[in-house]
Design an enzyme around this catalytic site. Structure first.
Site, short mmCIF file in Angstrom:
data_model
loop_
_atom_site.label_atom_id
_atom_site.label_comp_id
_atom_site.label_asym_id
_atom_site.label_seq_id
_atom_site.Cartn_x
_atom_site.Cartn_y
_atom_site.Cartn_z
N LYS A 1 13.25 -28.77 -9.88
CA LYS A 1 13.91 -27.46 -10.07
C LYS A 1 13.41 -26.39 -9.10
O LYS A 1 14.14 -25.47 -8.78
CB LYS A 1 13.70 -26.97 -11.51
CG LYS A 1 14.65 -27.62 -12.52
CD LYS A 1 14.41 -27.03 -13.91
CE LYS A 1 15.55 -27.35 -14.85
NZ LYS A 1 15.37 -26.77 -16.17
N ASP B 1 20.17 -21.95 -17.31
CA ASP B 1 19.33 -22.14 -18.50
C ASP B 1 19.21 -20.85 -19.33
O ASP B 1 19.27 -20.89 -20.56
CB ASP B 1 17.92 -22.61 -18.10
CG ASP B 1 17.86 -24.10 -17.82
OD1 ASP B 1 18.75 -24.83 -18.30
OD2 ASP B 1 16.94 -24.53 -17.10
#
Ligand code: NDP
Length: 274
Positions: free
Chosen positions: A67, A103
């Site tokens: 990520k 997210d």
């Protein structure tokens, strides 16, 4: 045909439920799109990104351990990825790759679904990427007081820029909080909290969704608290990725069912290939 997928370490890619969610959503709109597993070893995210863009992928999701390391290989990152410092969605348009992060929005939508967005005071366990997204979402929801419980004080203090109402504690008194969120992969008894001291009106959220009910969730339910696993956030962050790629409204209910179906299968046949 358009290609998308999940770029993850080989062990994470093998157990991801994202292919089930996204392929169900593509099927709902009868789109000629496919979502595949993209196992990539740690350190190879940049090379894999160049290959996927060249191969004409429309976009992909990104999870552990890529990520952060993927950022250097992308042409651009948007405000959400810059704020969180991590990318979970890549969008490719006319050969240019943009990193985004769904997210925080996924967590905020989950909070709204469960009527938790009005919390006054929240404690977040963990100081990694998921904790960063959760703190950003809590701040956007207007939670007045956000506390981080982490074993690495230096890492915890780095989160300070995400929310004005931020505090770091090593030994928190949970009686002060109406929302407790576990943003680590750990479970009871390894978490540094005594949930018995939470107020009776508090809610507990564990971002972990495999298993659907962690020991933390079970213990909170046994105390009569409201408690939730990570499936709600997972489905919402996936839905936002789907909408970024296709510009169509995500069929959330169907994506949730697909994720649950996949998790059920895994529980019944844990050794079976994904
Ligand atoms: P990171 O590796 O970035 O961060 C993990 C954090 O957990 C670190 O702060 C680490 O501490 C802490 N930690 C790990 N083990 C322990 C322990 N035994 N006791 C206390 N703290 C511990 O991971 P992510 O933030 O990306 O992910 C965290 C969890 O959230 C994972 O389980 C992931 O699957 C889940 N997740 C769920 C999502 C959803 O949609 N439901 C979305 C994203 C993540 P330290 O800094 O000291 O190493």
């Amino acid at each position: 045909m358009e290609f998308t997928g999940i770029m993850a370490g080989p062990s994470q890619a093998a157990v991801s439920v994202s292919p089930a969610m996204h392929n169900a959503a593509f099927g709902f709109y009868d789109l000629d799109w496919l979502y595949v597993r993209l196992p990539v070893a740690d350190g190879n995210a940049a090379a894999a990104t160049r290959s996927l863009v060249q191969a004409g992928f429309r976009g992909w999701n990104v999870t552990m351990p890529h990520k952060i390391s993927i950022i250097e290989a992308l042409d651009d990152i948007d405000d959400s990825a810059r704020r969180i410092g991590a990318v979970n969605t890549v969008d490719v348009s006319e050969g240019r790759s943009t990193g985004r992060n769904t997210d925080a929005e996924g967590f905020l939508l989950f909070l709204r679904d469960e009527a938790l967005a009005g919390a006054k005071s929240a404690a977040v366990i963990g100081a990694g990427g998921a904790a960063r997204a959760v703190i950003a979402a809590l701040s956007d929801a207007g939670v007045a007081s956000i506390h981080v419980i982490a074993r690495d004080p230096g890492r915890a203090r780095n989160l300070q820029t995400l929310a004005e109402a931020f505090e770091f504690r090593t030994e928190p008194d949970l009686a002060d909080f109406d929302l407790l969120i576990n943003a680590t992969p750990a479970d009871l008894p390894d978490l540094p909290v005594d949930i018995g001291s939470l107020p009776a009106t508090a809610a507990v959220v564990d971002l972990v969704y495999q298993p659907l009910r962690t020991k933390l969730v079970e213990a909170a339910l046994a105390l009569g608290l409201r408690a939730f696993g990570g499936l709600g956030m997972l489905v919402h962050q996936a839905a936002r990725s789907f909408e970024i790629w296709t510009a169509k409204e995500a069929p959330i209910g169907l994506m949730r069912e697909a994720a649950l179906g996949q998790l059920d299968k895994r529980r019944e046949h844990p050794q079976a290939p994904a």
